[in-house]
Design a protein around this motif. Sequence first.
Motif, PDB file in Angstrom:
ATOM      1  N   GLU A   1      -9.815 -53.836 -34.594  1.00 34.16           N
ATOM      2  CA  GLU A   1     -10.811 -53.583 -33.547  1.00 34.16           C
ATOM      3  C   GLU A   1     -11.468 -52.249 -33.886  1.00 34.16           C
ATOM      4  OE1 GLU A   1      -9.263 -53.289 -29.589  1.00 34.16           O
ATOM      5  OE2 GLU A   1     -11.253 -52.953 -28.723  1.00 34.16           O
TER       6      GLU A   1
ATOM      7  N   CYS B   1     -13.323 -49.164 -31.261  1.00 38.94           N
ATOM      8  CA  CYS B   1     -12.283 -48.653 -30.354  1.00 38.94           C
ATOM      9  C   CYS B   1     -11.114 -48.091 -31.157  1.00 38.94           C
ATOM     10  CB  CYS B   1     -11.784 -49.752 -29.417  1.00 38.94           C
ATOM     11  SG  CYS B   1     -12.973 -50.203 -28.139  1.00 38.94           S
TER      12      CYS B   1
ATOM     13  N   CYS C   1     -16.154 -53.458 -25.069  1.00 42.06           N
ATOM     14  CA  CYS C   1     -15.537 -52.128 -25.144  1.00 42.06           C
ATOM     15  C   CYS C   1     -16.045 -51.315 -26.340  1.00 42.06           C
ATOM     16  CB  CYS C   1     -14.015 -52.279 -25.249  1.00 42.06           C
ATOM     17  SG  CYS C   1     -13.493 -53.485 -26.507  1.00 42.06           S
ATOM     18  N   CYS C   2     -16.205 -52.000 -27.484  1.00 45.53           N
ATOM     19  CA  CYS C   2     -16.555 -51.287 -28.723  1.00 45.53           C
ATOM     20  C   CYS C   2     -17.960 -50.678 -28.664  1.00 45.53           C
ATOM     21  CB  CYS C   2     -16.419 -52.223 -29.919  1.00 45.53           C
ATOM     22  SG  CYS C   2     -14.693 -52.557 -30.359  1.00 45.53           S
TER      23      CYS C   2
HETATM   24 ZN   LIG Z   1     -13.252 -52.395 -28.518  1.00 45.95          ZN
END
Ligand SMILES: [Zn+2]
Length: 593
Positions: free
Chosen positions: A324, A327, A393-394
């Motif tokens: 990922e 993040c 989120c990223c």
């Molecule tokens: Zn993320």
Amino acid sequence: MSRRLHGSVLSDPVTVAGEPPLSVFAYDQVQLLPGLLREQFDHNHDLFLHLNEDALLKPFREREGMPAPGPNMGGWYDNAEDFSPPANFHAFIPGHSFGQYLSGLARAYAATGSQPTREKIHRLVRAFGETVEPEGKFYRGYHLPAYTYDKTSCGLIDAHEFALCPDALDVHWRVTQAVLPYLPEKALSRAEQRLRPHGMVADTWDETYTLPENFFLAYRRSGKKEYRDLAVRFIEQDYFGPLADGQNVLPGEHAYSHVNALSSAMQAYLVLGDEKYLSAARNGLQFVHEQSYATGGWGPDEAFVPPGKGLLNDSLGTTHASFETPCGSYGHFKITRYLLRTTRDSHYGDSMERVLYNAIAGATPILADGTTFYYSDYNNSARKVHYKDKWPCCSGTFAQLSADYGISSYYRSGDGVYVNLFVPSRLTWSPNSTPCTLTQTTEYPRQETTQLAFSLTRPETFTVYLRIPAWAGAKTNVSVNGRRAESPAEPGKFLPLQRTWKDGDRVEIEFEMPLRVEAIDDKNPRSVALVRGPLALFAVSEVPPGLTRAHLLTASRSSSDDWTVRTASGDLTFRPFASIMDEHYRLYLRVES
Ligand SMILES: [Zn+2]
């Protein structure tokens, strides 16, 4: 601790148990010069500066029953009813990344002094504050209250600290009161959440164990003891206790959030002074290192695997969700920054730069509609792709991380300055009150050299510590004004250069970057990646039969980006991650011997 920022000085109102021997510079003291990292920073700054403010605020206004004009952002960000995992992630966590965008903008303002950025932050904090009411309607029925609150908290702290937003701490206090009724009595692992009564599966994914870092920071900024109490309440003892004792409790845990939680251990160590938390953070990162890919990335399918079973190698055939990346890199930079500052151990800088060049440097830019690079793919048949959902989120951590590149590159010590990353940049500071500028010019790691040029108003004595990576070959050479430095460059250490520096002084480092072959794990010694200095090299052509380690170690440069291995059965071309576009690639190769 005080931080210089566009002429003003902020001081923490509380005393804590300890400060690390190395401190970060203020954002505006390190300017990135033209290059890939500057491009990423500028792109993210510009994109979030121009994001529609009504759209950003819409989920908060809607959930509070306020008029909510403006378009929907889409993806994870919307407030809607159709979220249904695993099939549909639309409206997964409404407004989740608002605080991260605010944080990224606040750090970008601190780095650039851009007034439109500052004005936008102030407007957003004011308008967001209007949506926060005591009953906490926003969090009623919300799947991951701690997750979103933690990011909101970070954004408001940064808006206060870096954009000098006067309302931000008051809004922070109110949003904390609003979320508290929806938080459990302590940090809960996912296993514990599954054992408690819950609605849909997403209700077991909250990340209460990452809360202490920002609670401690809120305590340090505001002086309110309630935040310190909350930080202590949410320290996950069942995680940090075993880690401090050297037990690897990572397997099976969600990867990014548990690396991020190590930064909570570091704040616990700094504020409370208990060495146990430093041990937990060091051991935790060591366990991560032991199950990292050659890129420095970790956590296939966002989880840590049980060690010693060859499962990292298995992941090359079973998943494309290998690391990922924004993040994970953000969390990795944060914990390696804490540990480097605390221990002065250069290996944490080595670890940071490995993730920098092999992971986040190859992330494709976020698009204006929220399309985002999420997973690096190390599958045996891999390609770069965008994530299926917009505004994940990223998209938030990428904006924060790219603003942090500068402050991750240099650190201040009592006797001088540590040079950690070799990136085109300019550091401005005043050792012993003497104004000084250090300009670093480099195309590292494509080129093996970096130059530091000093500009001072008068001669001044201090020490410049240069990170000599552990992989550096014996021919690595450091020279000052064209003369070889007296002490040798020892790999895996900072090389101290103590002298009376004067205007026009120059330091040059020439790195020997030997090729090496790294097996993915002990169980699979013939599954290997080719690595040169800090760079993992990815195969981008057909793999010829009969490949051996000896073949790989003959790789020679065939263009500015490419490396070629010639064998009797064909040639094999390699490329660093940042230079890969749409072509198929693979990180690990099977060797015969
Ligand atoms: Zn993320």
